[in-house]
Design a protein around this motif. Structure first.
Motif, PDB file in Angstrom:
ATOM      1  N   LYS A   1       0.805  -1.219   0.000  1.00 33.83           N
ATOM      2  CA  LYS A   1       0.000   0.000   0.000  1.00 33.83           C
ATOM      3  C   LYS A   1       0.841   1.274   0.000  1.00 33.83           C
ATOM      4  O   LYS A   1       0.283   2.376  -0.031  1.00 33.83           O
ATOM      5  N   LEU A   2       2.138   1.132   0.049  1.00 35.95           N
ATOM      6  CA  LEU A   2       2.994   2.317   0.038  1.00 35.95           C
ATOM      7  C   LEU A   2       3.007   2.947  -1.351  1.00 35.95           C
ATOM      8  O   LEU A   2       3.086   2.240  -2.360  1.00 35.95           O
ATOM      9  N   PRO A   3       2.957   4.262  -1.442  1.00 36.08           N
ATOM     10  CA  PRO A   3       2.990   4.917  -2.763  1.00 36.08           C
ATOM     11  C   PRO A   3       4.371   4.805  -3.396  1.00 36.08           C
ATOM     12  O   PRO A   3       5.379   4.624  -2.709  1.00 36.08           O
ATOM     13  N   LYS A   4       4.399   4.912  -4.708  1.00 34.86           N
ATOM     14  CA  LYS A   4       5.664   4.850  -5.426  1.00 34.86           C
ATOM     15  C   LYS A   4       6.504   6.080  -5.110  1.00 34.86           C
ATOM     16  O   LYS A   4       6.003   7.202  -5.081  1.00 34.86           O
ATOM     17  N   VAL A   5       7.784   5.849  -4.874  1.00 31.77           N
ATOM     18  CA  VAL A   5       8.686   6.949  -4.543  1.00 31.77           C
ATOM     19  C   VAL A   5       8.949   7.787  -5.790  1.00 31.77           C
ATOM     20  O   VAL A   5       9.255   7.251  -6.861  1.00 31.77           O
ATOM     21  N   ILE A   6       8.809   9.089  -5.655  1.00 29.04           N
ATOM     22  CA  ILE A   6       9.070  10.018  -6.756  1.00 29.04           C
ATOM     23  C   ILE A   6      10.302  10.842  -6.398  1.00 29.04           C
ATOM     24  O   ILE A   6      10.300  11.577  -5.408  1.00 29.04           O
ATOM     25  N   TRP A   7      11.349  10.702  -7.202  1.00 27.18           N
ATOM     26  CA  TRP A   7      12.588  11.430  -6.960  1.00 27.18           C
ATOM     27  C   TRP A   7      12.659  12.674  -7.823  1.00 27.18           C
ATOM     28  O   TRP A   7      12.171  12.697  -8.959  1.00 27.18           O
ATOM     29  N   SER A   8      13.302  13.680  -7.280  1.00 32.29           N
ATOM     30  CA  SER A   8      13.545  14.902  -8.036  1.00 32.29           C
ATOM     31  C   SER A   8      14.694  14.664  -9.014  1.00 32.29           C
ATOM     32  O   SER A   8      15.441  13.685  -8.879  1.00 32.29           O
ATOM     33  N   PRO A   9      14.858  15.531 -10.016  1.00 31.92           N
ATOM     34  CA  PRO A   9      15.985  15.366 -10.947  1.00 31.92           C
ATOM     35  C   PRO A   9      17.340  15.330 -10.239  1.00 31.92           C
ATOM     36  O   PRO A   9      18.230  14.578 -10.644  1.00 31.92           O
ATOM     37  N   THR A  10      17.481  16.123  -9.177  1.00 31.61           N
ATOM     38  CA  THR A  10      18.742  16.112  -8.431  1.00 31.61           C
ATOM     39  C   THR A  10      18.976  14.767  -7.765  1.00 31.61           C
ATOM     40  O   THR A  10      20.091  14.228  -7.785  1.00 31.61           O
TER      41      THR A  10
END
Length: 219
Positions: free
Chosen positions: A180-189
């Motif tokens: 149930k954990l949301p997908k991790v979204i990384w910044s460009p950095t």
């Protein structure tokens, strides 16, 4: 040595088997019987057999292998600490228990020091003639400048955000199931930093293996 071997056989192999089960979504636990968690026990057994097989090889350079494993651990350590720091700031996982800013500052310094030490270890292993003192001073200077620059960037970009959780939530928080954990979204950095870290690890591990093979053949 015997105690270290027993601890390694229990801790390293079991943790690897647990990690294998987490990655591939298989049943993995010592609480399960062999029929239910067969993949867990198979991975555990294979690692034990391979390790034991290497030890009983006639004239195997066990000292060199041990040194190589220690060097490999030193190279891989920064990746573990980086992901640990990211995990400590994941609100979906830890909720109200995420790191406070002062903990992130301390953690960033520690991770930076470990990365620098790992680089020094890798360079000194691959190029024994390098001046370690000069390399350490240069690396420390680069680390200091990098931490100061990162701190200034963070300070300029920070914005007051209303806390999502209160102190009372600390007593009732439970981590959601992995599914149930949301997908991790990384910044460009962050993506660039992860790509750089992965590239360093791949290159360092390949060079370490080549170095061990060269020393083994030459010895």
């Amino acid at each position: 040595m015997l105690n270290a071997s027993l601890i390694g056989a229990a801790a390293v192999t079991l943790s690897t088997s647990y990690a294998f089960g987490d990655v591939f979504g298989t049943k993995h636990s010592l609480h399960r019987n062999i029929k239910e968690g067969w993949s867990f026990y198979v991975v555990y057994g294979i690692i034990i057999l391979v390790s034991a097989g290497i030890v009983v090889i006639p004239h195997a350079p066990l000292g060199l292998i041990t040194t190589g494993v220690q060097a490999l651990a030193g190279i891989l350590l920064p990746s573990a600490t980086v992901f640990l720091l990211l995990l400590c700031n994941d609100k979906a996982v830890l909720g109200p228990w995420v790191n406070r800013p002062w903990l992130n500052i301390i953690g960033s310094v520690i991770v930076g020091v470990l990365v620098v030490l790992s680089l020094i270890l890798a360079i000194a292993t691959f190029f024994p003639s390098v001046n370690v003192q000069v390399l350490s001073l240069v690396s420390a200077g680069v680390l200091f400048v990098g931490l100061v620059a990162a701190g200034l960037v963070w300070y300029r970009r920070r914005s007051p955000v209303k806390p999502m959780y209160g102190e009372e939530d600390r007593h009732t928080w439970r981590m959601p199931p992995l599914g149930k954990l949301p997908k991790v979204i990384w910044s460009p950095t962050q993506k660039l930093a992860m790509a750089t870290l992965r590239g360093y690890l791949v290159i360092a591990v390949i060079m370490l293996v080549v170095k061990i093979v060269q020393l083994s053949i030459g010895g």
